[in-house]
Design a protein around this motif. Structure first.
Motif, PDB file in Angstrom:
ATOM      1  N   LYS A   4      28.704  31.203  42.746  1.00 18.78           N
ATOM      2  CA  LYS A   4      30.111  30.811  42.867  1.00 18.78           C
ATOM      3  C   LYS A   4      30.968  31.664  41.927  1.00 18.78           C
ATOM      4  N   ALA A   5      30.497  31.857  40.703  1.00 19.14           N
ATOM      5  CA  ALA A   5      31.233  32.673  39.732  1.00 19.14           C
ATOM      6  C   ALA A   5      31.299  34.130  40.203  1.00 19.14           C
ATOM      7  N   GLU A   6      30.165  34.654  40.738  1.00 18.08           N
ATOM      8  CA  GLU A   6      30.154  36.034  41.245  1.00 18.08           C
ATOM      9  C   GLU A   6      31.098  36.168  42.431  1.00 18.08           C
ATOM     10  N   PHE A   7      31.120  35.170  43.305  1.00 21.38           N
ATOM     11  CA  PHE A   7      32.023  35.200  44.459  1.00 21.38           C
ATOM     12  C   PHE A   7      33.475  35.215  43.983  1.00 21.38           C
ATOM     13  N   LYS A   8      33.776  34.417  42.971  1.00 22.34           N
ATOM     14  CA  LYS A   8      35.150  34.372  42.442  1.00 22.34           C
ATOM     15  C   LYS A   8      35.525  35.737  41.878  1.00 22.34           C
ATOM     16  N   ARG A   9      34.614  36.346  41.105  1.00 23.19           N
ATOM     17  CA  ARG A   9      34.892  37.672  40.539  1.00 23.19           C
ATOM     18  C   ARG A   9      35.095  38.704  41.654  1.00 23.19           C
ATOM     19  N   ALA A  10      34.240  38.638  42.684  1.00 22.91           N
ATOM     20  CA  ALA A  10      34.342  39.583  43.801  1.00 22.91           C
ATOM     21  C   ALA A  10      35.670  39.382  44.538  1.00 22.91           C
ATOM     22  N   SER A  11      36.070  38.133  44.718  1.00 25.86           N
ATOM     23  CA  SER A  11      37.345  37.845  45.386  1.00 25.86           C
ATOM     24  C   SER A  11      38.513  38.398  44.580  1.00 25.86           C
ATOM     25  N   GLU A  12      38.439  38.234  43.266  1.00 26.96           N
ATOM     26  CA  GLU A  12      39.505  38.764  42.405  1.00 26.96           C
ATOM     27  C   GLU A  12      39.540  40.289  42.482  1.00 26.96           C
ATOM     28  N   GLU A  13      38.361  40.927  42.519  1.00 28.44           N
ATOM     29  CA  GLU A  13      38.285  42.385  42.619  1.00 28.44           C
ATOM     30  C   GLU A  13      38.844  42.855  43.958  1.00 28.44           C
ATOM     31  N   ILE A  14      38.515  42.135  45.035  1.00 27.41           N
ATOM     32  CA  ILE A  14      39.047  42.490  46.359  1.00 27.41           C
ATOM     33  C   ILE A  14      40.563  42.380  46.353  1.00 27.41           C
ATOM     34  N   THR A  15      41.080  41.309  45.771  1.00 25.87           N
ATOM     35  CA  THR A  15      42.532  41.129  45.691  1.00 25.87           C
ATOM     36  C   THR A  15      43.171  42.267  44.900  1.00 25.87           C
ATOM     37  N   ARG A  16      42.531  42.648  43.787  1.00 27.63           N
ATOM     38  CA  ARG A  16      43.064  43.738  42.964  1.00 27.63           C
ATOM     39  C   ARG A  16      43.051  45.055  43.755  1.00 27.63           C
ATOM     40  N   LEU A  17      41.932  45.314  44.460  1.00 25.14           N
ATOM     41  CA  LEU A  17      41.831  46.541  45.248  1.00 25.14           C
ATOM     42  C   LEU A  17      42.842  46.551  46.397  1.00 25.14           C
ATOM     43  N   GLN A  18      43.054  45.399  47.028  1.00 15.57           N
ATOM     44  CA  GLN A  18      44.052  45.326  48.098  1.00 15.57           C
ATOM     45  C   GLN A  18      45.443  45.632  47.560  1.00 15.57           C
ATOM     46  N   SER A  19      45.752  45.093  46.389  1.00 11.10           N
ATOM     47  CA  SER A  19      47.060  45.360  45.771  1.00 11.10           C
ATOM     48  C   SER A  19      47.195  46.849  45.459  1.00 11.10           C
ATOM     49  N   ALA A  20      46.112  47.430  44.931  1.00 14.84           N
ATOM     50  CA  ALA A  20      46.147  48.865  44.605  1.00 14.84           C
ATOM     51  C   ALA A  20      46.318  49.692  45.878  1.00 14.84           C
ATOM     52  N   MET A  21      45.621  49.300  46.960  1.00 11.56           N
ATOM     53  CA  MET A  21      45.760  50.030  48.225  1.00 11.56           C
ATOM     54  C   MET A  21      47.176  49.900  48.775  1.00 11.56           C
ATOM     55  N   GLU A  22      47.754  48.707  48.690  1.00 14.71           N
ATOM     56  CA  GLU A  22      49.120  48.494  49.155  1.00 14.71           C
ATOM     57  C   GLU A  22      50.092  49.360  48.354  1.00 14.71           C
ATOM     58  N   GLU A  23      49.881  49.411  47.045  1.00 15.36           N
ATOM     59  CA  GLU A  23      50.765  50.237  46.194  1.00 15.36           C
ATOM     60  C   GLU A  23      50.588  51.707  46.535  1.00 15.36           C
ATOM     61  N   ALA A  24      49.324  52.143  46.746  1.00 13.05           N
ATOM     62  CA  ALA A  24      49.080  53.548  47.097  1.00 13.05           C
ATOM     63  C   ALA A  24      49.728  53.873  48.443  1.00 13.05           C
ATOM     64  N   THR A  25      49.614  52.977  49.399  1.00 11.78           N
ATOM     65  CA  THR A  25      50.248  53.186  50.712  1.00 11.78           C
ATOM     66  C   THR A  25      51.756  53.250  50.571  1.00 11.78           C
ATOM     67  N   ARG A  26      52.307  52.365  49.754  1.00  8.19           N
ATOM     68  CA  ARG A  26      53.764  52.366  49.527  1.00  8.19           C
ATOM     69  C   ARG A  26      54.190  53.693  48.901  1.00  8.19           C
ATOM     70  N   GLN A  27      53.414  54.163  47.919  1.00  2.52           N
ATOM     71  CA  GLN A  27      53.731  55.446  47.267  1.00  2.52           C
ATOM     72  C   GLN A  27      53.627  56.596  48.275  1.00  2.52           C
ATOM     73  N   GLU A  28      52.570  56.581  49.123  1.00  2.89           N
ATOM     74  CA  GLU A  28      52.418  57.631  50.132  1.00  2.89           C
ATOM     75  C   GLU A  28      53.581  57.601  51.116  1.00  2.89           C
ATOM     76  N   ASN A  29      53.952  56.390  51.534  1.00  2.00           N
ATOM     77  CA  ASN A  29      55.078  56.261  52.464  1.00  2.00           C
ATOM     78  C   ASN A  29      56.368  56.765  51.828  1.00  2.00           C
ATOM     79  N   LEU A  30      56.575  56.439  50.560  1.00  2.00           N
ATOM     80  CA  LEU A  30      57.768  56.892  49.848  1.00  2.00           C
ATOM     81  C   LEU A  30      57.762  58.419  49.763  1.00  2.00           C
TER      82      LEU A  30
END
Length: 144
Positions: A78-104
């Protein structure tokens, strides 16, 4: 003689009573032995039941140990799943920011190309005007 007969009768009665009592003692002895055998059998059954209960308690203890181990592993997962979920959320945010920067950057690049095209078009118009003026000047000189 009567007294003797009476004593003999009493003696016979006593012998019969003694025989009856002896028979009853034998029957009671058999019953007692049978009861003793039943008690022994019940004691054996009780001991066997105690062994079964001890075995069951040991099995319950082992199963409780396995359950505790499973709960610990579940907690870890459960703890590993929570950490993985947080990492996925962080990576998604980073990808969204990178896409926004590329679009800009793409929008800025398109704007630069558009401005360059507009400047080229203006320069081409100037070249055409200058070419036209040059032609006019040439025609005027030729006519002189």
């Amino acid at each position: 003689v009567e007294e003797l007969e009476k004593l003999k009768a009493e003696d016979r009665d006593s012998e019969e009573t003694l025989a009856t009592l002896t028979e009853q003692v034998k029957l009671l002895t058999v019953a007692l032995e049978s009861s003793a055998a039943e008690v022994t059998s019940l004691e054996d059954q009780l001991e066997e039941s105690g062994n079964v209960i001890a075995s069951f308690e040991e099995s319950v203890s082992e199963k409780q140990s396995l359950l505790d181990q499973c709960e610990a592993e579940f907690s870890t997962c459960k703890a590993e799943f929570k950490r993985a979920s947080e990492e996925i959320t962080r990576l998604q945010s980073a990808m969204e920011e990178a896409t926004r920067q590329e679009n800009l950057a793409s929008v800025q690049e398109i704007e630069q190309v558009t401005r360059a095209n507009e400047e080229t078009a203006r320069a081409n118009e100037e070249v055409e005007q200058l070419t036209s003026q040059l032609e006019e000047v040439k025609l005027e000189r030729l006519s002189e």
